[in-house]
Design an enzyme around this catalytic site. Structure first.
Site, PDB file in Angstrom:
ATOM      1  CG  ASP A 311      39.895  21.889  43.592  1.00 28.52           C
ATOM      2  OD1 ASP A 311      41.104  21.739  43.363  1.00 28.52           O
ATOM      3  OD2 ASP A 311      39.161  20.987  44.052  1.00 28.52           O
ATOM      4  CD  GLU A 364      43.048  21.365  39.886  1.00 29.27           C
ATOM      5  OE1 GLU A 364      43.929  20.563  40.207  1.00 29.27           O
ATOM      6  OE2 GLU A 364      41.927  21.376  40.414  1.00 29.27           O
TER       7      GLU A 364
END
Length: 758
Positions: A311, A364
């Protein structure tokens, strides 16, 4: 007392931890059940507690075994290590504990164990001694996974927030209900939003307090293992969101653990995240590197996780991320790149791929940082895949426009091909796209209900046949009307209603078609797998292209984003013959009209069109899509299937626009060079000869061109940017834009899309 009170832990055991290359630190720190030898009483069983607190004056362990009074359980400082350790006899799995840490300022702080493998559910905060007793039953899955090259495999990911998929379910209940549903829908993988311990449900797991402990709200660590095991036994991979960029500010967790900035950076210009109100790890500290690299490997190894979606990578890579001038500190070369974070990511990826074959490390990353999926030996970050945020932003923006205006924004759907092979991409429609007032996918689509559902069917069909792996967030597979909220379950009742059920069935069928047709996935990272038929028909709002598998299969895809049907729509094709309609999104089973289609097939004749030697007239429904697969029909002169397949393969290769350079053009390598492939592996022609591809049932190559990189529309629009023939390094090209670009590759006139705080 005639035994070592430190439980045998020595400074030598911790050398790797302090040097930044201990990749299994949970085996040395935390709470571990062990036995020690007492010269008077023999073997003693208990638990060794060990915690890193180098600036503490004193540390003691408290728990239910000493009535939360640590006066008799002061820990011992392991010489020269900054680690405090204590063996406590009789303590075992299930006992609660915490550490009381006296900081350099003389203040006592009660802390949860950073290495705890189990923790109390909120609002309680104690750590729990835990040793796994689980016996795995997924040996076959793990073996097959190790044989796979994931960038050549079908990957269709169902993103799940465990707490609200069906609210109130435990890991054991999910092992039945979730596994059954995902199997029925045909996804290849499940991606869980963060499962590491977090007290605030509204953070969705992105503000972590316990990095080594699965959420205890849903069950024990072994019950989570059971869920993973059941998914594997059903042939479904498991990806988990991992959050190494920042951590929660709860005072009982990592924050100023020993009274000083231990895990976080002391300078708020590097240690505080202004967007998310959280602390940023001190990536340059060796012990923090050992902690994070170990944590990634812990999930992959101990829980058999098949991949980590990392993330907020962009927030890690840039020192000036979400900061104005004067709010950040340049690196040693005066730049804005966070070199310490780069090194951490490279080491984590390289180590993970080296020790756990067949996994997926996914970034990401919302900017155009170059080489995200390039191997670390070539200076890349070493990820296997990257979310294609540019494609996501552009395509959703296009879908949200009224059909009459789409013709002026045609490039928003084609521009992604200008950089499609700069990285190994996943096409994500994630939780971030259906929260914070953005609207659900249903709400994003314009006009009345019939057109909303038709638009979504066309959009998903475009997504499923476009180069790149697939990811879809829970609820969007049946066009849920409301945005996602962690406070409630997704609206399952809607999946039984008209329109919603049709979209759900479409996703199910597309997953099946996708997995059974290598043309849709085998060459996702190779220009040979795609060629435009027509990238420029903006007046009709139609996109058409051909997908290839390199072994003989071809599928033509035509998507119409206009409210008008396209009758007798001529498309160029690589070869004449029968092209079977394998998907029509207007079919009654998807709640379409069932009246607009091609009666199951079209027949291409040797009439050149769009730069191809053959063509056919097709009928494309309004706001709909059709997929056409080349069929091989034996005749009386050539009835043997083997000869038919061989002849069709040769025929397809000759007719393919990208085969003009010869049959071996696609497989040619630059002498003396090896292409960088996912996860830092040096890919050579020797590897190609092995043909490792996992289960034989997953692959069913038929007849089609072995290389088909550029369609006849090349050079006409940004969507058909020139890619050199024979290129064999899918992840080795620099992404569109400079390294310090603040935005992901999108069409040139597209506005920025604000990043989600998660």
């Amino acid at each position: 007392m005639a035994f070592d009170p430190s439980g045998g832990l020595t400074g030598w055991d911790l050398q790797g931890f302090h040097e930044g290359h201990d990749t299994e630190v949970w085996k040395r720190l935390g709470a571990m059940e062990i036995s020690v030898e007492d010269s008077d009483r023999g073997t003693l069983f208990g638990t060794r507690f060990a915690v890193w607190a180098p600036n503490a004056k004193a540390v003691r362990v408290v728990g239910d075994f000493n009535w939360w009074n640590g006066e008799g359980h002061y820990m011992h400082l392991v010489p020269g290590s900054g680690v405090w350790s204590l063996f406590v006899e009789g303590v075992s799995t299930g006992n609660l504990y915490k550490f009381e840490v006296e900081g350099a300022d003389g203040v006592w702080r009660t802390k949860a164990d950073p290495m705890a493998r189990f923790a109390e559910a909120a609002p309680h905060t104690a750590s729990i001694v835990y040793e796994s007793q689980y016996t795995w039953s997924d040996e076959q899955w793990m073996w097959y996974r190790g044989q796979k090259k994931q960038y050549e495999e079908p990957v269709s990911i169902y993103e799940v927030h465990i707490g609200s998929w069906r609210k109130g379910l435990t890991y054991l209940e999910l092992a039945d209900q979730l596994v059954e549903y995902v199997s029925w829908q045909g996804y290849t993988h499940v991606e869980f939003m963060p499962v590491a311990q977090h007290p605030f449900e509204g953070s969705w797991g992105y503000h972590v307090t316990g990095y080594f402990a699965p959420m205890s709200k849903f069950g024990s660590p072994d019950e989570f293992r059971y869920l993973v095991d059941k998914l594997h036994q059903a042939g479904i991979g498991v990806i988990v969101d991992w959050v190494p960029g920042h951590f929660a500010t709860d005072p009982w967790a990592l924050e100023r653990f020993d009274g000083t900035a231990l895990y976080e950076h002391d300078d708020p210009r590097k240690g505080w995240h202004p967007d998310w109100g959280s602390y940023i790890f001190n990536f340059g500290r060796n012990e923090v590197k050992s902690f994070l690299i170990s944590n990634a490997y812990y999930w992959l190894h101990d829980f058999h996780i098949d991949g980590l979606r990392v993330d907020g990578v962009a927030s890690m890579l840039y020192l000036d991320y979400s900061r104005e001038a004067g709010q950040w500190i340049p690196n040693q070369f005066g730049g804005n790149e966070n070199l310490e974070a780069v090194e951490l990511l490279q080491q984590t990826n390289a180590h993970s791929y080296r020790r756990e074959p067949g996994i997926m490390m996914i970034a990401e990353e919302s900017t155009s940082w170059p080489g995200v999926t390039r191997g670390t030996e070539y200076g890349g970050l070493g990820f296997g895949f990257k979310w294609n945020m540019g494609w996501m932003n552009d395509s959703l923006r296009y879908m949200g426009r009224e059909p009459i205006y789409r013709q002026f924004h045609h490039h928003e759907m084609t521009f992604a091909m200008a950089y499609a092979y700069s990285e190994n991409f996943i096409l994500p429609i994630s939780h971030d796209e259906v929260v914070h007032g953005k609207g659900s996918m249903f709400e994003r689509a314009p006009q009345d209900e019939w057109r909303k559902f038709a638009t979504l069917r066309a959009f998903y069909a475009f997504m499923w046949c476009f180069p790149g792996k697939k990811l879809l967030f829970m609820g969007t597979e049946f066009a849920q009307r409301r945005e996602f909220s962690e406070a409630r379950s997704i609206d399952w009742d809607q999946s039984a209603h008209w329109g919603h059920q049709g979209v759900q069935r479409l996703i199910k069928d597309m997953n099946e078609i996708y997995k059974n047709n290598p043309a849709f996935f085998k060459l996702d990272t190779d220009p040979a797998g795609f060629s435009w038929i027509d990238a420029d028909d903006n007046g009709s709002n139609v996109f058409s292209f051909v997908r290839y598998d390199g072994q003989g299969q071809m599928v033509a895809c035509v998507i119409n984003f206009s409210s008008e049907p396209r009758n007798d729509y001529r498309i160029g094709l690589p070869t004449d013959g029968v092209w079977r309609e394998i998907l029509n999104t207007d079919a009654p089973v998807y709640h379409g009209t069932g009246q607009i289609g091609n009666l199951g097939q079209v027949v291409a004749s040797t009439v050149p069109s769009h730069g191809y030697p053959a063509s056919a007239h097709v009928t494309v429904p309004p706001l709909g899509a059709v997929w056409l697969e080349l069929q091989v029909e034996p005749d009386s002169d050539q009835p043997e299937p083997e000869k038919v397949a061989a002849g069709s393969k040769a025929r397809a290769r000759v007719s393919s626009p990208a085969r003009k350079g010869g049959d071996d053009a696609a497989s040619s390598e630059v002498p003396g060079e090896a292409a960088a492939k996912p996860g830092g592996h040096t890919w050579t022609s020797a590897d190609a000869s092995t043909g490792a591809a996992g289960p034989a049932s997953a692959m069913s190559p038929t007849a089609a061109p072995a290389d088909a990189g550029k369609g006849p529309a090349a050079g006409k629009t940004p969507a058909a940017g020139k890619i050199p023939a024979g290129r064999k390094t899918p992840a080795a090209g620099k992404a569109t834009g400079a390294a310090d670009s603040p935005e992901s590759p999108e069409s040139p006139d597209s506005p920025d899309s604000a990043d989600s705080p998660n």
